[in-house]
Design an enzyme around this catalytic site. Structure first.
Site, PDB file in Angstrom:
ATOM      1  N   ARG A  96      66.577  54.368  72.985  1.00  0.00           N
ATOM      2  CA  ARG A  96      66.369  53.080  72.320  1.00  0.00           C
ATOM      3  C   ARG A  96      66.664  51.933  73.288  1.00  0.00           C
ATOM      4  NH1 ARG A  96      65.703  52.583  66.994  1.00  0.00           N
ATOM      5  NH2 ARG A  96      66.547  54.580  66.365  1.00  0.00           N
ATOM      6  N   HIS A 141      63.514  40.290  55.771  1.00  0.00           N
ATOM      7  CA  HIS A 141      63.594  41.549  55.027  1.00  0.00           C
ATOM      8  C   HIS A 141      63.165  41.293  53.575  1.00  0.00           C
ATOM      9  CE1 HIS A 141      64.913  45.596  54.172  1.00  0.00           C
ATOM     10  NE2 HIS A 141      65.534  45.135  53.097  1.00  0.00           N
ATOM     11  N   GLU A 155      58.048  35.221  51.646  1.00  0.00           N
ATOM     12  CA  GLU A 155      58.482  35.499  53.019  1.00  0.00           C
ATOM     13  C   GLU A 155      57.877  34.478  53.982  1.00  0.00           C
ATOM     14  OE1 GLU A 155      58.305  39.496  54.584  1.00  0.00           O
ATOM     15  OE2 GLU A 155      58.341  40.337  52.577  1.00  0.00           O
ATOM     16  N   MET A 195      59.312  47.505  63.055  1.00  0.00           N
ATOM     17  CA  MET A 195      59.893  48.650  62.354  1.00  0.00           C
ATOM     18  C   MET A 195      60.743  49.559  63.245  1.00  0.00           C
ATOM     19  SD  MET A 195      58.941  47.848  59.413  1.00  0.00           S
ATOM     20  CE  MET A 195      59.261  49.255  58.354  1.00  0.00           C
ATOM     21  N   ARG A 196      61.461  48.962  64.187  1.00  0.00           N
ATOM     22  CA  ARG A 196      62.383  49.729  65.023  1.00  0.00           C
ATOM     23  C   ARG A 196      63.775  49.124  64.916  1.00  0.00           C
ATOM     24  NH1 ARG A 196      60.964  54.383  66.381  1.00  0.00           N
ATOM     25  NH2 ARG A 196      62.457  54.361  68.100  1.00  0.00           N
ATOM     26  N   ASN A 222      53.453  37.690  58.419  1.00  0.00           N
ATOM     27  CA  ASN A 222      54.525  36.736  58.743  1.00  0.00           C
ATOM     28  C   ASN A 222      54.257  36.082  60.096  1.00  0.00           C
ATOM     29  OD1 ASN A 222      56.794  36.591  56.698  1.00  0.00           O
ATOM     30  ND2 ASN A 222      56.478  38.810  56.837  1.00  0.00           N
ATOM     31  N   GLY A 239      51.170  41.827  60.399  1.00  0.00           N
ATOM     32  CA  GLY A 239      51.506  40.525  60.959  1.00  0.00           C
ATOM     33  C   GLY A 239      51.187  39.319  60.101  1.00  0.00           C
TER      34      GLY A 239
END
Ligand code: GRF
Length: 202
Positions: free
Chosen positions: A67, A111, A176, A92-93, A16, A14
């Protein structure tokens, strides 16, 4: 000042998220984080959110049979929090088409590559293997295809000889943090318009 209520989706450390938290602490920043959701109970980002007094929630994808069921559980929490906008920050999903449609043009991702190059996992390793001399990061609106959608902002860094995925990743990560906070600022202050499938900064 009316602030854009934002939910942040995370899976890990975390940094970001931390950059967004720090920016939101500035009274002149036009967004506020109202909820942080992690699919992993041990994500350090949850601690960062709690330290900042932000509501957190763990929803494990392993508890859902599909999902879409998982995404619907997240969506319920997001709506209940009052969030109007969603940032993926190291989440990450892959999201279902259903979720992406719910949040069309209100969902962004960061990304660690200069998209459309090096989509998916291990983007820094992919960049080194390709031998590129410039790498970087991209903030983009999310579409149903992985790591695709209108690009809001990119920043570049040099690839240095002897770089490892870790050393390159660290250099990219600093960019980022700048790109993500600036992108959310521009969106929250109404300075980003989508024309066709391109994002324009006004
Ligand atoms: C970042 O490199 C981000 O671009 C990628 O996952 C990493 C997350 O880092 N999607 P952090 O959890 O924000 O520190």
């Amino acid at each position: 000042m009316k602030k854009l209520k934002t939910a942040v989706l995370i899976s890990g450390g975390g940094t970001n998220l931390q950059a967004l938290i720090d920016s939101c602490a500035d009274s002149g920043y036009p967004a506020q984080i109202v909820l942080v959701i992690s699919n992993k109970a041990d994500a350090y980002g949850l601690t960062r959110a709690k330290n900042a007094g932000i509501e957190t929630c763990v929803i494990s994808h392993k508890d859902y049979s599909s999902r879409e069921e998982f995404d619907k559980a997240m969506n319920e929490k997001i709506i209940a929090s009052g969030a109007e906008f969603v940032c993926m920050a190291g989440f990450m999903r892959l999201l279902s088409e259903w979720f992406v449609d719910q949040w069309h043009n209100k969902l962004i991702n960061i990304h660690p590559s200069l998209l459309p190059s090096f989509k998916g996992v291990d983007a820094q390793k992919q960049a080194l293997e390709a031998g590129v001399k410039i790498a970087g990061c991209t903030v983009h609106f999310v579409r149903k295809e992985m790591d695709a959608g209108p690009i809001i902002m990119q920043a570049s860094v040099p690839v240095l000889s002897g770089d490892t995925p870790e050393s390159l990743g660290k250099r990219i990560l600093e960019k980022e943090h700048e790109c993500y906070t600036e992108s959310l600022r521009l969106i929250a202050s109404g300075q980003v318009r989508i024309v066709g499938e391109k994002a324009e900064i006004l």
